[in-house]
Design a protein around this motif. Structure first.
Motif, mmCIF file in Angstrom:
data_model
loop_
_atom_site.group_PDB
_atom_site.id
_atom_site.type_symbol
_atom_site.label_atom_id
_atom_site.label_comp_id
_atom_site.label_asym_id
_atom_site.label_seq_id
_atom_site.Cartn_x
_atom_site.Cartn_y
_atom_site.Cartn_z
ATOM 1 N N VAL A 1 -37.686 -79.701 -58.711
ATOM 2 C CA VAL A 1 -36.507 -79.681 -57.828
ATOM 3 C C VAL A 1 -36.252 -78.259 -57.331
ATOM 4 N N ILE A 2 -36.331 -77.279 -58.230
ATOM 5 C CA ILE A 2 -36.110 -75.882 -57.837
ATOM 6 C C ILE A 2 -37.197 -75.426 -56.868
ATOM 7 N N ALA A 3 -38.450 -75.791 -57.151
ATOM 8 C CA ALA A 3 -39.550 -75.406 -56.259
ATOM 9 C C ALA A 3 -39.366 -76.032 -54.877
ATOM 10 N N ALA A 4 -38.966 -77.299 -54.839
ATOM 11 C CA ALA A 4 -38.743 -77.967 -53.549
ATOM 12 C C ALA A 4 -37.621 -77.280 -52.785
ATOM 13 N N TRP A 5 -36.543 -76.928 -53.480
ATOM 14 C CA TRP A 5 -35.427 -76.250 -52.828
ATOM 15 C C TRP A 5 -35.871 -74.887 -52.289
ATOM 16 N N LEU A 6 -36.610 -74.128 -53.082
ATOM 17 C CA LEU A 6 -37.113 -72.834 -52.622
ATOM 18 C C LEU A 6 -38.017 -72.993 -51.392
ATOM 19 N N PHE A 7 -38.877 -74.006 -51.429
ATOM 20 C CA PHE A 7 -39.781 -74.275 -50.307
ATOM 21 C C PHE A 7 -38.992 -74.589 -49.038
ATOM 22 N N VAL A 8 -37.996 -75.461 -49.154
ATOM 23 C CA VAL A 8 -37.182 -75.832 -47.986
ATOM 24 C C VAL A 8 -36.438 -74.609 -47.447
ATOM 25 N N MET A 9 -35.871 -73.806 -48.345
ATOM 26 C CA MET A 9 -35.160 -72.596 -47.909
ATOM 27 C C MET A 9 -36.117 -71.628 -47.197
ATOM 28 N N ASN B 1 -45.030 -74.088 -39.382
ATOM 29 C CA ASN B 1 -46.452 -73.957 -39.067
ATOM 30 C C ASN B 1 -47.228 -73.879 -40.383
ATOM 31 N N LEU B 2 -48.531 -73.962 -40.296
ATOM 32 C CA LEU B 2 -49.378 -74.022 -41.488
ATOM 33 C C LEU B 2 -49.201 -72.783 -42.378
ATOM 34 N N ALA B 3 -49.126 -71.612 -41.795
ATOM 35 C CA ALA B 3 -48.982 -70.376 -42.577
ATOM 36 C C ALA B 3 -47.674 -70.372 -43.366
ATOM 37 N N ASN B 4 -46.564 -70.767 -42.734
ATOM 38 C CA ASN B 4 -45.277 -70.808 -43.425
ATOM 39 C C ASN B 4 -45.259 -71.867 -44.519
ATOM 40 N N VAL B 5 -45.842 -73.017 -44.269
ATOM 41 C CA VAL B 5 -45.886 -74.095 -45.255
ATOM 42 C C VAL B 5 -46.694 -73.659 -46.478
ATOM 43 N N LEU B 6 -47.887 -73.105 -46.259
ATOM 44 C CA LEU B 6 -48.724 -72.672 -47.381
ATOM 45 C C LEU B 6 -48.077 -71.526 -48.159
ATOM 46 N N THR B 7 -47.570 -70.533 -47.453
ATOM 47 C CA THR B 7 -46.929 -69.397 -48.116
ATOM 48 C C THR B 7 -45.713 -69.855 -48.909
ATOM 49 N N GLY B 8 -44.900 -70.717 -48.318
ATOM 50 C CA GLY B 8 -43.709 -71.237 -49.008
ATOM 51 C C GLY B 8 -44.070 -72.023 -50.253
ATOM 52 N N ALA B 9 -45.087 -72.869 -50.151
ATOM 53 C CA ALA B 9 -45.507 -73.668 -51.306
ATOM 54 C C ALA B 9 -46.046 -72.779 -52.425
ATOM 55 N N ILE B 10 -46.839 -71.794 -52.078
ATOM 56 C CA ILE B 10 -47.415 -70.884 -53.086
ATOM 57 C C ILE B 10 -46.315 -70.065 -53.749
ATOM 58 N N LEU B 11 -45.428 -69.503 -52.954
ATOM 59 C CA LEU B 11 -44.355 -68.674 -53.521
ATOM 60 C C LEU B 11 -43.390 -69.498 -54.381
ATOM 61 N N ALA B 12 -43.019 -70.677 -53.920
ATOM 62 C CA ALA B 12 -42.098 -71.523 -54.689
ATOM 63 C C ALA B 12 -42.724 -71.901 -56.027
ATOM 64 N N THR B 13 -43.983 -72.281 -56.013
ATOM 65 C CA THR B 13 -44.685 -72.640 -57.254
ATOM 66 C C THR B 13 -44.798 -71.443 -58.181
#
Length: 187
Positions: A12-20, A29-41
Motif C-alpha cells: 500500500v505504501i509503495a503504491a501510494w509513493l508510486f502514484v505520488m 511516460n515509460l521513464a516516469n513509471v519505471l523510475t517511480g516503481a523502482i524508487l517506491a520499491t
C-alpha cells in the motif's frame, strides 16, 4: 504485526509513493513509471514501516457518512464566516483571537490526529500543538467567544470522529459509567 499484514502494508505504501511520483511529475511516460516503481520499491525495502501498536481505526459507514456531511456543512459555514470577516470593515470585525487548551477523551493517537487535522482544516481555527495521551490540543481560534464554547465545539467534533472511526472502547470512553449512572438515577 503478521507477515502478511506487513507485506500488504508495504504494498500500500509503495503504491501510494508510486502514484505520488507520477502525479508530481505530471507525465505518464515509460521513464516516469519505471523510475517511480523502482524508487517506491526501494524505499519500502530500505525503510520498512514500523508497527505503531496504536489503536486501529474502525469505520462505521453510517456514522462516517454522517460525519462527512456534517464536516462538509461546517466547512461551508466557517468559510462564509471567515469571508465576511475579510470583507467587513475593521470597525465591525468579530476577530478576537485566542489559544485554548482542549482536553480530548480519546487515548488513540490516530483519532487525536483526525481531530487535530479537522480543526486545522476548518477556517478560523488552527491546532498549534498537541501533547500527551489523552491529548491536549492547543487550538488557535480567530473569533473567540469563551473557553467553554471552544472546548464544547472540540468535544463535539471529537465525539463525532470517535463515533465514526473509534473502537468500541473509545466509544465507551465518551460517556463515562458514572455519568450514565447519574443519568439513570435521575429518571
Amino acid at each position: 504485526m503478521s507477515a502478511r499484514a506487513s507485506v500488504v502494508g508495504r504494498l500500500v505504501i509503495a503504491a501510494w509513493l508510486f502514484v505520488m511520483w507520477i502525479l508530481l511529475w505530471g507525465d505518464l511516460n515509460l521513464a516516469n513509471v519505471l523510475t517511480g516503481a523502482i524508487l517506491a520499491t526501494a524505499l519500502v525495502v530500505i525503510f520498512p514501516p514500523d508497527d505503531t501498536n496504536d489503536d486501529p481505526i474502525v469505520v462505521r459507514p453510517v456514522a462516517a457518512i454522517s460525519f462527512f456531511f456534517w464536516f462538509l456543512w461546517a466547512l461551508i459555514v466557517t468559510n462564509v464566516a471567515v469571508a465576511k470577516e475579510v470583507l467587513a470593515p475593521s470597525s465591525r470585525s468579530d476577530i478576537h483571537p485566542a489559544v485554548v487548551a482542549c482536553y480530548l477523551r480519546t487515548e488513540s493517537g490516530r483519532l487525536a490526529t483526525l481531530v487535530a487535522n479537522a480543526i486545522t482544516l476548518t477556517p478560523g481555527t488552527l491546532t498549534i500543538d498537541a501533547r500527551g495521551r489523552p491529548a491536549v490540543l492547543y487550538v488557535h481560534v480567530l473569533s473567540f467567544e469563551s473557553i467553554e464554547a471552544t472546548r464544547a465545539e472540540v468535544e463535539d467534533l471529537e465525539r463525532r470522529i470517535v463515533l465514526a472511526f473509534g473502537t468500541a472502547s473509545e466509544v465507551a470512553r465518551l460517556d463515562p459509567p458514572e455519568a450514565v449512572d447519574a443519568e439513570e438515577a435521575s429518571r
